[in-house]
Write a protein that holds these residues in place. Structure first.
Motif, PDB file in Angstrom:
ATOM      1  N   LEU A  39       0.813  -1.225   0.000  1.00 38.41           N
ATOM      2  CA  LEU A  39       0.000   0.000   0.000  1.00 38.41           C
ATOM      3  C   LEU A  39       0.843   1.270   0.000  1.00 38.41           C
ATOM      4  O   LEU A  39       0.298   2.369  -0.054  1.00 38.41           O
ATOM      5  N   GLY A  40       2.151   1.122   0.100  1.00 40.46           N
ATOM      6  CA  GLY A  40       3.020   2.293   0.113  1.00 40.46           C
ATOM      7  C   GLY A  40       2.807   3.151   1.344  1.00 40.46           C
ATOM      8  O   GLY A  40       2.778   4.379   1.261  1.00 40.46           O
ATOM      9  N   LEU A  41       2.674   2.503   2.496  1.00 41.91           N
ATOM     10  CA  LEU A  41       2.426   3.222   3.738  1.00 41.91           C
ATOM     11  C   LEU A  41       3.725   3.784   4.299  1.00 41.91           C
ATOM     12  O   LEU A  41       4.781   3.156   4.175  1.00 41.91           O
ATOM     13  N   PRO A  42       3.671   4.944   4.943  1.00 44.78           N
ATOM     14  CA  PRO A  42       4.893   5.567   5.455  1.00 44.78           C
ATOM     15  C   PRO A  42       5.527   4.823   6.627  1.00 44.78           C
ATOM     16  O   PRO A  42       6.719   4.955   6.874  1.00 44.78           O
ATOM     17  N   ARG A  43       4.741   4.033   7.355  1.00 44.98           N
ATOM     18  CA  ARG A  43       5.284   3.273   8.484  1.00 44.98           C
ATOM     19  C   ARG A  43       4.507   1.963   8.613  1.00 44.98           C
ATOM     20  O   ARG A  43       3.444   1.798   8.032  1.00 44.98           O
ATOM     21  N   LEU A  44       5.052   1.067   9.383  1.00 46.15           N
ATOM     22  CA  LEU A  44       4.412  -0.225   9.605  1.00 46.15           C
ATOM     23  C   LEU A  44       3.033  -0.004  10.220  1.00 46.15           C
ATOM     24  O   LEU A  44       2.913   0.704  11.231  1.00 46.15           O
ATOM     25  N   PRO A  45       1.981  -0.587   9.632  1.00 40.56           N
ATOM     26  CA  PRO A  45       0.623  -0.360  10.150  1.00 40.56           C
ATOM     27  C   PRO A  45       0.324  -1.214  11.382  1.00 40.56           C
ATOM     28  O   PRO A  45      -0.485  -2.141  11.331  1.00 40.56           O
ATOM     29  N   ARG A  46       0.964  -0.885  12.491  1.00 39.34           N
ATOM     30  CA  ARG A  46       0.773  -1.661  13.725  1.00 39.34           C
ATOM     31  C   ARG A  46      -0.666  -1.544  14.218  1.00 39.34           C
ATOM     32  O   ARG A  46      -1.238  -2.512  14.685  1.00 39.34           O
ATOM     33  N   ARG A  47      -1.227  -0.338  14.163  1.00 42.56           N
ATOM     34  CA  ARG A  47      -2.605  -0.123  14.610  1.00 42.56           C
ATOM     35  C   ARG A  47      -3.480   0.123  13.378  1.00 42.56           C
ATOM     36  O   ARG A  47      -3.371   1.149  12.717  1.00 42.56           O
ATOM     37  N   ILE A  48      -4.321  -0.861  13.080  1.00 44.21           N
ATOM     38  CA  ILE A  48      -5.245  -0.754  11.951  1.00 44.21           C
ATOM     39  C   ILE A  48      -6.653  -0.650  12.520  1.00 44.21           C
ATOM     40  O   ILE A  48      -7.053  -1.467  13.354  1.00 44.21           O
ATOM     41  N   GLU A  49      -7.383   0.353  12.060  1.00 40.64           N
ATOM     42  CA  GLU A  49      -8.794   0.481  12.426  1.00 40.64           C
ATOM     43  C   GLU A  49      -9.603   0.341  11.153  1.00 40.64           C
ATOM     44  O   GLU A  49      -9.167   0.763  10.080  1.00 40.64           O
ATOM     45  N   VAL A  87     -26.055   1.934  12.381  1.00 42.81           N
ATOM     46  CA  VAL A  87     -24.916   2.050  13.284  1.00 42.81           C
ATOM     47  C   VAL A  87     -23.637   1.974  12.457  1.00 42.81           C
ATOM     48  O   VAL A  87     -23.614   1.423  11.360  1.00 42.81           O
ATOM     49  N   GLY A  88     -22.599   2.540  13.027  1.00 40.16           N
ATOM     50  CA  GLY A  88     -21.278   2.418  12.442  1.00 40.16           C
ATOM     51  C   GLY A  88     -20.385   1.708  13.444  1.00 40.16           C
ATOM     52  O   GLY A  88     -20.529   1.895  14.650  1.00 40.16           O
ATOM     53  N   SER A  89     -19.494   0.894  12.935  1.00 37.20           N
ATOM     54  CA  SER A  89     -18.559   0.216  13.824  1.00 37.20           C
ATOM     55  C   SER A  89     -17.143   0.596  13.432  1.00 37.20           C
ATOM     56  O   SER A  89     -16.856   0.856  12.264  1.00 37.20           O
ATOM     57  N   VAL A  90     -16.275   0.651  14.423  1.00 35.33           N
ATOM     58  CA  VAL A  90     -14.847   0.828  14.197  1.00 35.33           C
ATOM     59  C   VAL A  90     -14.153  -0.227  15.048  1.00 35.33           C
ATOM     60  O   VAL A  90     -14.269  -0.217  16.271  1.00 35.33           O
ATOM     61  N   VAL A  91     -13.487  -1.164  14.367  1.00 33.69           N
ATOM     62  CA  VAL A  91     -12.742  -2.204  15.076  1.00 33.69           C
ATOM     63  C   VAL A  91     -11.259  -1.893  14.988  1.00 33.69           C
ATOM     64  O   VAL A  91     -10.814  -1.183  14.083  1.00 33.69           O
ATOM     65  N   THR A  92     -10.504  -2.420  15.920  1.00 35.79           N
ATOM     66  CA  THR A  92      -9.070  -2.147  16.002  1.00 35.79           C
ATOM     67  C   THR A  92      -8.281  -3.443  16.042  1.00 35.79           C
ATOM     68  O   THR A  92      -8.636  -4.370  16.778  1.00 35.79           O
ATOM     69  N   PHE A  93      -7.227  -3.473  15.241  1.00 36.63           N
ATOM     70  CA  PHE A  93      -6.262  -4.566  15.282  1.00 36.63           C
ATOM     71  C   PHE A  93      -4.918  -3.955  15.641  1.00 36.63           C
ATOM     72  O   PHE A  93      -4.536  -2.924  15.081  1.00 36.63           O
ATOM     73  N   THR A 135      -3.983   7.275  17.477  1.00 38.57           N
ATOM     74  CA  THR A 135      -4.091   7.468  16.035  1.00 38.57           C
ATOM     75  C   THR A 135      -3.759   6.162  15.320  1.00 38.57           C
ATOM     76  O   THR A 135      -2.722   5.554  15.597  1.00 38.57           O
ATOM     77  N   PRO A 136      -4.616   5.724  14.396  1.00 32.65           N
ATOM     78  CA  PRO A 136      -4.304   4.500  13.654  1.00 32.65           C
ATOM     79  C   PRO A 136      -3.183   4.742  12.642  1.00 32.65           C
ATOM     80  O   PRO A 136      -3.029   5.849  12.125  1.00 32.65           O
ATOM     81  N   ASP A 137      -2.426   3.691  12.367  1.00 30.16           N
ATOM     82  CA  ASP A 137      -1.405   3.749  11.321  1.00 30.16           C
ATOM     83  C   ASP A 137      -2.037   3.537   9.951  1.00 30.16           C
ATOM     84  O   ASP A 137      -1.462   3.902   8.932  1.00 30.16           O
ATOM     85  N   LEU A 138      -3.224   2.918   9.943  1.00 25.65           N
ATOM     86  CA  LEU A 138      -4.005   2.724   8.724  1.00 25.65           C
ATOM     87  C   LEU A 138      -5.472   2.713   9.106  1.00 25.65           C
ATOM     88  O   LEU A 138      -5.870   1.981  10.009  1.00 25.65           O
ATOM     89  N   LEU A 139      -6.251   3.531   8.421  1.00 23.80           N
ATOM     90  CA  LEU A 139      -7.704   3.519   8.598  1.00 23.80           C
ATOM     91  C   LEU A 139      -8.286   2.855   7.367  1.00 23.80           C
ATOM     92  O   LEU A 139      -8.200   3.389   6.257  1.00 23.80           O
ATOM     93  N   LEU A 140      -8.819   1.667   7.554  1.00 25.68           N
ATOM     94  CA  LEU A 140      -9.408   0.881   6.478  1.00 25.68           C
ATOM     95  C   LEU A 140     -10.916   1.120   6.485  1.00 25.68           C
ATOM     96  O   LEU A 140     -11.530   1.182   7.550  1.00 25.68           O
ATOM     97  N   VAL A 178      -9.672  -8.044   9.095  1.00 25.72           N
ATOM     98  CA  VAL A 178     -10.053  -6.796   9.753  1.00 25.72           C
ATOM     99  C   VAL A 178     -11.420  -6.346   9.269  1.00 25.72           C
ATOM    100  O   VAL A 178     -12.302  -6.005  10.056  1.00 25.72           O
ATOM    101  N   ARG A 179     -11.625  -6.366   7.954  1.00 23.78           N
ATOM    102  CA  ARG A 179     -12.911  -5.964   7.377  1.00 23.78           C
ATOM    103  C   ARG A 179     -14.051  -6.869   7.843  1.00 23.78           C
ATOM    104  O   ARG A 179     -15.124  -6.401   8.221  1.00 23.78           O
TER     105      ARG A 179
END
Length: 183
Positions: free
Chosen positions: A40-50, A63-69, A111-116, A175-176
């Motif tokens: 994905l060309g991310l600037p840093r390792l996506p340790r925290r993905i939401e 409803v909306g859900s936000v899960v965290t990995f 702050t997530p490292d990636l918001l999916l 995650v999805r």
């Protein structure tokens, strides 16, 4: 002595086996994160993905859900569910924008490292608008479309097709799917 020594020996062997599996699993998750960062060309390792998802029944009971990995593993204590407050009817984009705006407005949350985002280009655009409105335009975003499992990233004209069987693809799907289940 006797049978108790054998029980202790069996317990030690079981503990070693479980530890070995855990370490192998952690290493595998780490490789998936590294693969995802590169793909994905991310600037840093996506340790925290939401991951955000919207669930409703024809616009009702939305409803909306936000899960965290964290480090590739579900962190259920950080899951959030948001009742849709400002959107009438079945407008997935507006609902997503509301949920992400409320989530990103929580400065005290990590702050997530990636918001999916579950969805395609339209959902990604709603996420970009929510991030911009929250002053978080630098946040790495991606969306995952269900049919062909294509990944969309801002600024990329073509979607990313992760190879079948790749660790990164399996991680994004997990995650999805967890966001679906939780919503």
């Amino acid at each position: 002595r006797g049978p108790k020594v054998q029980l202790v020996a069996m317990a030690v062997e079981t503990a070693r086996a479980v530890l070995g599996q855990t370490l192998a699993s952690a290493a595998s998750r780490r490789r998936a994160l590294e693969e995802l960062q590169a793909a994905l060309g991310l600037p840093r390792l996506p340790r925290r993905i939401e991951c955000a998802d919207i669930s409703n029944i024809s616009g009702v009971l939305a409803v909306g859900s936000v899960v965290t990995f964290l480090d590739g593993a579900a962190r259920r204590g950080d899951y959030k569910r948001f009742r849709i407050k400002t959107v009438e009817g079945a407008d997935d984009y507006a609902m997503l924008r509301e949920v992400l705006g409320r989530r990103l407005g929580k400065a005290e949350w990590p702050t997530p490292d990636l918001l999916l985002i579950d969805g395609g280009v339209g959902q990604l655009h709603a996420g970009l608008l929510a991030a911009r409105d929250a002053g978080r335009s630098d946040l790495p975003l991606a969306s995952l479309a269900k049919e062909e499992e294509l990944v969309f990233r801002p600024g990329r004209p073509a979607p990313i097709r992760l190879p079948e069987g790749s660790r990164a693809k399996h991680l994004l799907q997990a995650v999805r799917d967890e966001a679906h289940r939780f919503a």
